[in-house]
Design an enzyme around this catalytic site. Structure first.
Site, PDB file in Angstrom:
ATOM      1  CG  ASP A  61       8.473 -20.047  10.237  1.00 51.29           C
ATOM      2  OD1 ASP A  61       9.032 -21.063  11.190  1.00 51.29           O
ATOM      3  OD2 ASP A  61       8.749 -19.021  10.138  1.00 51.29           O
TER       4      ASP A  61
HETATM    5  C1  BGC Z   1       3.458 -17.599   7.447  1.00 52.53           C
HETATM    6  C2  BGC Z   1       4.966 -17.706   7.478  1.00 52.53           C
HETATM    7  C3  BGC Z   1       5.299 -17.522   9.218  1.00 52.53           C
HETATM    8  C4  BGC Z   1       4.513 -18.440   9.785  1.00 52.53           C
HETATM    9  C5  BGC Z   1       5.011 -18.625  11.162  1.00 52.53           C
HETATM   10  C6  BGC Z   1       2.882 -18.554   8.488  1.00 52.53           C
HETATM   11  O1  BGC Z   1       1.540 -18.835   8.207  1.00 52.53           O
HETATM   12  O2  BGC Z   1       3.042 -17.825   6.211  1.00 52.53           O
HETATM   13  O3  BGC Z   1       5.458 -16.644   7.008  1.00 52.53           O
HETATM   14  O4  BGC Z   1       6.534 -17.503   9.366  1.00 52.53           O
HETATM   15  O5  BGC Z   1       3.113 -18.509   9.759  1.00 52.53           O
HETATM   16  O6  BGC Z   1       4.480 -17.443  11.994  1.00 52.53           O
HETATM   17  C1  NOJ Z   2       8.492 -15.297   8.824  1.00 53.25           C
HETATM   18  C2  NOJ Z   2       9.221 -15.622   9.806  1.00 53.25           C
HETATM   19  O1  NOJ Z   2       9.292 -14.645  10.833  1.00 53.25           O
HETATM   20  C3  NOJ Z   2      10.690 -16.050   9.581  1.00 53.25           C
HETATM   21  O2  NOJ Z   2      11.443 -16.438  10.797  1.00 53.25           O
HETATM   22  C4  NOJ Z   2      10.679 -16.958   8.527  1.00 53.25           C
HETATM   23  O3  NOJ Z   2      12.022 -17.557   8.192  1.00 53.25           O
HETATM   24  C5  NOJ Z   2      10.111 -16.635   7.293  1.00 53.25           C
HETATM   25  N1  NOJ Z   2       8.443 -16.574   7.629  1.00 53.25           N
HETATM   26  C6  NOJ Z   2       9.679 -17.639   6.140  1.00 53.25           C
HETATM   27  O4  NOJ Z   2       9.044 -18.944   6.449  1.00 53.25           O
END
Ligand code: BGC
Ligand code: NOJ
Length: 815
Positions: free
Chosen positions: A487
């Site tokens: 993400d």
């Molecule tokens: C976090 C990720 C997460 C994303 C979406 C980010 O701030 O670091 O781990 O998947 O937000 O919610």
């Molecule tokens: C947390 C999210 O829930 C997941 O979908 C994602 O793949 C990881 N973060 C990595 O960014």
């Protein structure tokens, strides 16, 4: 240093001191009523949706972190001293303390000055309520005159609004007290038809429903006025902060034990039967009174607890293994499976690290969660798949999240995460292999939850791949969109304003250049899986088409996604490589190495081996495999959130545990059981128990992240419980290291275990048939000779018995 121990026979983790490095929690409830419960009785409860239907209050980023919960105070009326058996909130010195976190329940016990109190907290199956089953024993040689106080603080339902909108909320609170039961009915007079109740099995000495009356002005949970004075105020909340507190007096002879049961419940009345009598403003309690009466009886409480235990015996009984490694056994047999149920139920919504007011169910997350769960409760997996698919767009793209209560796509986040649709194919394939329920492919499912747009689920899967084919970039690789699995790799966002959402920002580019090699690997796999589904569904043309789609993408990855020693990560919006030796930072990423090999790319010609060797050389640490190296030391606007974290944390070179099992699976695919199990052990919470003071999170569940080697706190975990790590490590351990996995034509038994293991045994229920499997090592390799019920099997898949037998005995010899 440890803070407890595993009681493997009881399936409990026993915490022996309350001051764990972080709150060590458990979950109660697994159907509609849920609660977070810490080892010091902290946490909150909700019905289905942690944001929209919050029953008790949680305060965010609290001090101490875990404050507010299901508290009990034991007061010695002879001298006014009091303690909490859960240590919190009073926090005085206890003579003994123990918390046993089990499957859907926790038992928290404390002792002080010869008075022992123990509370078993759980949610019975089939009920929307939680039970606090308290036992108090007088271990003194003289009689004790005690007061017991209980307290829970109500949330005014919408947890987000509750935490912010005080100008209104301090004036809406309403309760009723009837027959010694406290009913919380804020907003019931208008648009709500649900309420909460709090009851007690014993005669009350008094009660409170207004927080200020219970606590007293300027006081906290640690020394409530009612407890200090030994007397409740019988307050009736009108606005402000409704609570439920009971006061029970107990006179205990030496050695005497008494039991008190408190019940906190939730109920929805039919909209037309809200009031009783109908023209009044009095709650209709007719439907809950029976339930309340039922649990005043201790026998009913015990029966409910036995029912919960039996449920978990059945669920966990689907896979039980006995290996030479205690950590593998306890994770597979108990804790990892249990965590999979939590991630399936909560997705990423409510934990010590997720406020419960932020996220809904993730499209990709929920599909991956199925991998660890589908064998336990296939009917719920079926429902989940159909719910997820119903949030897909007609284009085949998908909402990134949906809300569990409304089941509608979440517009705040929208779509355009181009990995999302592929996960639906992978989730459905797993469901089909496990259940053989092909009827799901014909289920009529809408797009964007819009009635009238229904098409068969199979068509949704086809659209998933169509979306991918419609979003191909200049090198023939998939366009990344807002992000892929990572993400935080935001190649189209170019964010330069604080507070902007990295994920949602659009418009900086036309989105037609940045490509993801990770999605390419995922697509090689998902199109092959769809070919398999098409075959089973009797669509040979589709099968051929998706197989060739997979092969073409495989070739594209070799041509444009290989960097010489490892797979590239991506091309950015300027067409520059990411995850390449050409980069100064972020030269190599874990995701494409793991996933491209899982997809089979480069296994035959040695690229896969090279990629995994590079992982070992550049990314592996003793605490797990980091996400990329070198870490980004400053913010790169063209990369986005990944470079926003200090080096070693989260996606910026943290050990992001979710993708470690991809490498573990990849190593098994190359036949390397020693390396696979070694990587497994590095992130395995049970194997890290001895370093709990460094690791910090619960030693019985996986965490999303362990600080990478660039962080000063290398080895420290965060974000325990709600992570894709749960399903993937379970899948890696059971389906690939132990090698027992569901296929369309039977159960595969093809272990890739460490050379030093002499074998293992396993019992695995597959399609209602119990496979009793014994594996013996005769040589150091991974070749398998299988005998099922005394007859040799060709290959490594044991078919279901044709004659309807419900048990198969499998003997496997490895050489
Ligand atoms: C976090 C990720 C997460 C994303 C979406 C980010 O701030 O670091 O781990 O998947 O937000 O919610
Ligand atoms: C947390 C999210 O829930 C997941 O979908 C994602 O793949 C990881 N973060 C990595 O960014």
């Amino acid at each position: 240093m440890k803070y407890g121990y595993f009681d493997d026979a009881a399936r409990e983790y026993v915490i022996t001191r309350p001051d764990t490095p972080l709150p060590w929690i458990n979950y109660i409830g697994c159907e509609g009523y849920f609660g977070i419960l810490s080892a010091t009785a902290g946490g909150y409860s909700y019905y289905k949706d942690a944001r929209l239907r919050r029953i008790t209050r949680g305060r965010y980023n609290n001090v101490p972190m875990d404050f507010g919960g299901r508290y009990i105070y034991v007061r010695d009326n002879a001298n006014g001293s009091f303690f909490s058996p859960s240590w919190m909130p009073v926090r005085g010195k206890l003579d003994a303390y123990e918390c046993r976190h089990g499957m859907g329940y926790s038992i928290i016990s404390g002792k002080k000055d010869g008075i022992a109190a123990s509370t078993r907290y759980f949610v019975p199956m089939g009920e929307n309520l939680e039970i606090w089953d308290l036992t108090v024993t007088n271990e003194r040689s003289e009689a004790a005159d005690l007061s017991i106080f209980s307290v829970a603080e109500f949330c005014l339902w919408d947890a987000q609004d509750d935490a912010t909108n005080f100008q209104r909320n301090f004036s809406t609170g309403q309760v009723e007290v009837d027959d010694e039961v406290i009913y919380h009915k804020t907003e019931y007079r208008e648009r709500r038809n649900h309420f909460a109740f709090f009851s007690c099995s014993e005669k009350l000495e008094g009660f409170d429903t207004q927080r200020e009356n219970f606590l007293g002005a300027w006081r906290g949970w640690e020394d409530p006025k009612a407890v200090v004075d030994g007397k409740s105020d019988n307050s009736i909340a009108y606005g402000w902060q409704p609570v439920a507190s009971n006061h029970v007096k107990l006179s205990l002879k030496p050695g005497e034990t008494r039991r008190i049961t408190f019940v906190l419940g939730y109920h929805e009345n039919p909209k037309t039967e809200k009031f009783d009598p109908p023209d009044s403003q009095t709650l209709n309690k007719k439907y809950v009174k029976k339930t309340i009466a039922k649990f005043r009886d201790h026998g009913a409480v015990d029966a409910a607890f036995a029912g919960l235990k039996a449920n978990w015996d059945t669920l966990l009984g689907k896979i039980q293994v006995k290996t030479p490694d205690i950590h593998t056994d306890r994770m597979v047999n108990v804790w990892n499976a249990y965590q999979c149920m939590a991630t399936f139920n909560m997705s990423r919504s409510a934990s010590t690290f997720e406020s419960g007011i932020g996220r809904g169910l993730g499209f990709r997350d929920s599909n991956q969660d199925l991998l660890g769960f589908v064998h336990m409760v296939p009917e719920r997996a079926r429902e989940r798949i159909l719910d997820i698919a119903a949030t897909q767009f007609a284009s085949g793209g998908a909402y990134h999240q949906y809300q569990p209560m409304t089941k509608k796509g979440n517009n705040d986040i929208g779509g355009g995460f181009n990995d999302d649709p592929h996960w639906l194919v992978i989730g459905v394939a797993q469901y089909l292999k496990e259940t053989g329920d092909y009827s799901i492919l014909d289920e009529q499912v809408p797009f964007d939850t819009t009635p009238g747009t229904e098409v068969p689920l199979y068509e949704h899967l086809r659209r998933s791949l169509q979306y991918a084919l419609d979003n191909i970039g200049p090198h023939g690789l998939p366009l990344i969109g807002q992000a892929d699995w990572n993400d935080c790799l935001n190649l189209n966002c170019f964010s330069d304003e604080p507070g902007q959402s990295f994920q949602c920002l659009k418009g900086a580019t036309d989105g037609k250049t940045a490509e993801s090699v990770f999605i390419a690997g995922l697509m090689v796999l998902s199109s092959r899986e769809l070919a398999g589904i098409a075959k089973e569904h009797g669509k040979p043309e589709d099968e051929e088409f998706y197989l060739s789609t997979s092969q073409k993408m495989d070739a594209t990855v070799r041509q444009h996604g290989w960097d010489g020693e490892w797979f590239l990560r991506a091309y950015d919006a300027n067409g520059h490589k990411i995850g390449s030796k050409e980069n100064d930072e972020g030269k190599i990423f874990i995701e494409p190495q793991g996933f491209c090999v899982i997809a089979g790319i480069g296994i035959e010609d040695g690229l896969a081996r090279k990629a995994l060797d590079s992982v070992n050389t550049h990314l592996a640490t003793k605490h797990g495999i980091v996400l990329q190296q070198p870490a980004y030391t400053h913010y790169y606007i063209e990369l986005g959130e990944i470079s926003s974290y200090p080096p070693g944390y989260k996606e910026n070179a943290g050990i992001f545990c979710h993708n470690n099992p991809w490498v573990i699976i990849a190593e098994t695919m190359l036949g390397n059981g020693d390396q696979a199990h070694d990587y497994y052990t590095r992130i395995c919470p049970s194997a890290r128990e001895e370093i709990s003071d460094l690791h910090k999170t619960e030693p019985y569940v996986f965490s999303q992240m362990i600080a990478g080697r660039d962080a000063p706190s290398h080895g420290e975990a965060k974000n325990s419980w709600l992570t894709g790590t749960a399903a993937w490590t379970f899948f890696a351990a059971t389906a690939y290291i132990l090698g027992i996995r569901a296929e369309y034509d039977g159960l595969r038994v093809s272990p890739v275990i460490p050379k030093a293991w002499e074998g293992f045994s396993a019992s695995r229920t597959y399609s209602g048939v119990v496979y009793d499997i014994t594996v013996k090592r005769a040589g150091p390799g991974n070749s398998v000779l299988l005998v099922a019920d005394g007859k040799p099997v060709v290959g490594t898949v044991v078919p279901l018995p044709r004659d309807g037998r419900k048990a198969v005995k499998v003997e496997a010899v490895l050489s």
